[in-house]
Scaffold this motif. Structure first.
Motif, PDB file in Angstrom:
ATOM      1  N   ILE A 215       0.834  -1.214   0.000  1.00  0.00           N
ATOM      2  CA  ILE A 215       0.000   0.000   0.000  1.00  0.00           C
ATOM      3  C   ILE A 215       0.864   1.257   0.000  1.00  0.00           C
ATOM      4  CG2 ILE A 215      -1.627   1.341   1.404  1.00  0.00           C
ATOM      5  CD1 ILE A 215      -2.907  -1.349   2.192  1.00  0.00           C
ATOM      6  N   VAL A 216       1.899   1.273   0.842  1.00  0.00           N
ATOM      7  CA  VAL A 216       2.786   2.448   0.889  1.00  0.00           C
ATOM      8  C   VAL A 216       3.529   2.602  -0.432  1.00  0.00           C
ATOM      9  CG1 VAL A 216       4.863   3.383   2.012  1.00  0.00           C
ATOM     10  CG2 VAL A 216       3.013   2.463   3.389  1.00  0.00           C
ATOM     11  N   GLY A 217       3.977   1.496  -1.014  1.00  0.00           N
ATOM     12  CA  GLY A 217       4.666   1.560  -2.301  1.00  0.00           C
ATOM     13  C   GLY A 217       3.780   2.073  -3.411  1.00  0.00           C
ATOM     14  N   LEU A 218       2.532   1.608  -3.453  1.00  0.00           N
ATOM     15  CA  LEU A 218       1.599   2.096  -4.472  1.00  0.00           C
ATOM     16  C   LEU A 218       1.289   3.581  -4.280  1.00  0.00           C
ATOM     17  CD1 LEU A 218      -0.882  -0.898  -4.776  1.00  0.00           C
ATOM     18  CD2 LEU A 218       0.798  -0.121  -6.468  1.00  0.00           C
ATOM     19  N   PHE A 219       1.198   4.015  -3.028  1.00  0.00           N
ATOM     20  CA  PHE A 219       0.946   5.429  -2.750  1.00  0.00           C
ATOM     21  C   PHE A 219       2.100   6.294  -3.262  1.00  0.00           C
ATOM     22  CE2 PHE A 219       1.422   9.065   0.168  1.00  0.00           C
ATOM     23  CZ  PHE A 219       0.251   9.748  -0.129  1.00  0.00           C
ATOM     24  N   LEU A 220       3.332   5.871  -2.960  1.00  0.00           N
ATOM     25  CA  LEU A 220       4.489   6.647  -3.410  1.00  0.00           C
ATOM     26  C   LEU A 220       4.632   6.601  -4.932  1.00  0.00           C
ATOM     27  CD1 LEU A 220       7.092   5.800  -0.633  1.00  0.00           C
ATOM     28  CD2 LEU A 220       5.817   7.921  -0.952  1.00  0.00           C
ATOM     29  N   ALA A 221       4.312   5.452  -5.542  1.00  0.00           N
ATOM     30  CA  ALA A 221       4.348   5.367  -7.004  1.00  0.00           C
ATOM     31  C   ALA A 221       3.293   6.285  -7.611  1.00  0.00           C
ATOM     32  CB  ALA A 221       4.120   3.929  -7.444  1.00  0.00           C
ATOM     33  N   GLY A 222       2.133   6.371  -6.981  1.00  0.00           N
ATOM     34  CA  GLY A 222       1.094   7.291  -7.453  1.00  0.00           C
ATOM     35  C   GLY A 222       1.533   8.739  -7.362  1.00  0.00           C
ATOM     36  N   LEU A 223       2.206   9.096  -6.269  1.00  0.00           N
ATOM     37  CA  LEU A 223       2.718  10.463  -6.149  1.00  0.00           C
ATOM     38  C   LEU A 223       3.764  10.754  -7.222  1.00  0.00           C
ATOM     39  CD1 LEU A 223       3.122  10.969  -2.290  1.00  0.00           C
ATOM     40  CD2 LEU A 223       1.390  11.935  -3.791  1.00  0.00           C
ATOM     41  N   ALA A 224       4.644   9.789  -7.474  1.00  0.00           N
ATOM     42  CA  ALA A 224       5.666   9.988  -8.502  1.00  0.00           C
ATOM     43  C   ALA A 224       5.029  10.126  -9.876  1.00  0.00           C
ATOM     44  CB  ALA A 224       6.656   8.823  -8.481  1.00  0.00           C
ATOM     45  N   TYR A 225       3.983   9.365 -10.147  1.00  0.00           N
ATOM     46  CA  TYR A 225       3.279   9.458 -11.426  1.00  0.00           C
ATOM     47  C   TYR A 225       2.618  10.831 -11.589  1.00  0.00           C
ATOM     48  CZ  TYR A 225      -0.141   8.581 -15.091  1.00  0.00           C
ATOM     49  OH  TYR A 225      -0.893   8.663 -16.236  1.00  0.00           O
ATOM     50  N   LEU A 226       1.984  11.304 -10.519  1.00  0.00           N
ATOM     51  CA  LEU A 226       1.346  12.625 -10.590  1.00  0.00           C
ATOM     52  C   LEU A 226       2.372  13.732 -10.813  1.00  0.00           C
ATOM     53  CD1 LEU A 226      -1.348  12.328  -7.784  1.00  0.00           C
ATOM     54  CD2 LEU A 226      -1.717  12.301 -10.262  1.00  0.00           C
ATOM     55  N   GLN A 227       3.535  13.610 -10.211  1.00  0.00           N
ATOM     56  CA  GLN A 227       4.568  14.611 -10.413  1.00  0.00           C
ATOM     57  C   GLN A 227       5.153  14.501 -11.819  1.00  0.00           C
ATOM     58  OE1 GLN A 227       7.808  14.589  -7.642  1.00  0.00           O
ATOM     59  NE2 GLN A 227       8.657  16.498  -8.423  1.00  0.00           N
ATOM     60  N   TYR A 228       5.300  13.298 -12.333  1.00  0.00           N
ATOM     61  CA  TYR A 228       5.845  13.095 -13.681  1.00  0.00           C
ATOM     62  C   TYR A 228       4.939  13.732 -14.734  1.00  0.00           C
ATOM     63  CZ  TYR A 228       7.417  10.707 -17.901  1.00  0.00           C
ATOM     64  OH  TYR A 228       7.859  10.422 -19.159  1.00  0.00           O
ATOM     65  N   ASN A 229       3.637  13.606 -14.558  1.00  0.00           N
ATOM     66  CA  ASN A 229       2.679  14.207 -15.498  1.00  0.00           C
ATOM     67  C   ASN A 229       2.367  15.656 -15.163  1.00  0.00           C
ATOM     68  OD1 ASN A 229       2.351  11.985 -17.157  1.00  0.00           O
ATOM     69  ND2 ASN A 229       0.853  11.068 -15.777  1.00  0.00           N
ATOM     70  N   GLN A 230       3.063  16.238 -14.233  1.00  0.00           N
ATOM     71  CA  GLN A 230       2.934  17.625 -13.793  1.00  0.00           C
ATOM     72  C   GLN A 230       1.526  17.967 -13.359  1.00  0.00           C
ATOM     73  OE1 GLN A 230       4.575  19.901 -17.026  1.00  0.00           O
ATOM     74  NE2 GLN A 230       6.684  19.341 -16.489  1.00  0.00           N
ATOM     75  N   ILE A 231       0.861  16.986 -12.751  1.00  0.00           N
ATOM     76  CA  ILE A 231      -0.453  17.226 -12.163  1.00  0.00           C
ATOM     77  C   ILE A 231      -0.287  17.769 -10.752  1.00  0.00           C
ATOM     78  CG2 ILE A 231      -2.581  16.094 -11.407  1.00  0.00           C
ATOM     79  CD1 ILE A 231      -2.153  14.120 -13.731  1.00  0.00           C
ATOM     80  N   ALA A 232       0.719  17.284 -10.072  1.00  0.00           N
ATOM     81  CA  ALA A 232       0.998  17.726  -8.707  1.00  0.00           C
ATOM     82  C   ALA A 232       2.484  18.000  -8.579  1.00  0.00           C
ATOM     83  CB  ALA A 232       0.577  16.663  -7.709  1.00  0.00           C
ATOM     84  N   ASN A 233       2.827  18.921  -7.677  1.00  0.00           N
ATOM     85  CA  ASN A 233       4.219  19.223  -7.400  1.00  0.00           C
ATOM     86  C   ASN A 233       4.520  18.719  -5.989  1.00  0.00           C
ATOM     87  OD1 ASN A 233       6.791  20.172  -7.489  1.00  0.00           O
ATOM     88  ND2 ASN A 233       6.237  22.325  -7.170  1.00  0.00           N
ATOM     89  N   ILE A 234       5.386  17.715  -5.886  1.00  0.00           N
ATOM     90  CA  ILE A 234       5.682  17.081  -4.609  1.00  0.00           C
ATOM     91  C   ILE A 234       7.027  17.580  -4.108  1.00  0.00           C
ATOM     92  CG2 ILE A 234       5.939  14.883  -3.388  1.00  0.00           C
ATOM     93  CD1 ILE A 234       3.208  15.238  -4.733  1.00  0.00           C
ATOM     94  N   ASN A 235       7.037  18.079  -2.874  1.00  0.00           N
ATOM     95  CA  ASN A 235       8.286  18.454  -2.214  1.00  0.00           C
ATOM     96  C   ASN A 235       8.789  17.213  -1.479  1.00  0.00           C
ATOM     97  OD1 ASN A 235      10.381  19.563  -0.831  1.00  0.00           O
ATOM     98  ND2 ASN A 235       9.194  21.220   0.114  1.00  0.00           N
TER      99      ASN A 235
END
Length: 124
Positions: free
Chosen positions: A38-58
């Motif tokens: 679950i934690v891995g999928l969450f972090l992969a989802g955050l990385a995907y959102l940042q890659y597509n420039q939907i979200a900016n993750i610090n």
């Protein structure tokens, strides 16, 4: 009472402790695996959102927050009330602990339970 009659309760305690240890070890490893996925999928989802420039993750802030949460969790686990021998232990609790340590089932139970836990954790 001969030795065969006195061995029965000890054998039952050891067998029960081993079985409970196997169940606890197996289930704990399964829970750890599910949480890791679950934690891995969450972090992969955050990385995907940042890659597509939907979200900016610090990521530095995320690391700081997660380290703080892990420290708080580890401190909470270490300081479980009733585990450490503090000055606030009442006499009835101390007497019950002394009576429990004097029983003949303490060592066989904990030994067989730890062996079962190890085997269950490895096989899980």
């Amino acid at each position: 009472m001969n030795i065969v009659e006195s061995f029965g309760p000890v054998a039952a305690t050891m067998g029960g402790g081993f079985f409970v240890g196997v169940l606890i070890g197996y289930s704990l490893k399964k829970v750890i695996k599910i949480v890791a996925v679950i934690v891995g999928l969450f972090l992969a989802g955050l990385a995907y959102l940042q890659y597509n420039q939907i979200a900016n993750i610090n990521w530095n802030k995320l690391q700081t927050v997660s380290e703080g949460a892990i420290k708080i969790l580890s401190n909470a686990i270490i300081q479980i009330p009733g585990i450490s021998s503090g000055s606030g232990v009442d006499s009835s609790h101390a007497a019950a602990a002394a009576a429990l340590s004097m029983t003949s089932f303490g060592i066989p139970l904990t030994g067989s339970m730890s062996a079962g836990f190890t085997i269950g954790f490895i096989k899980g």
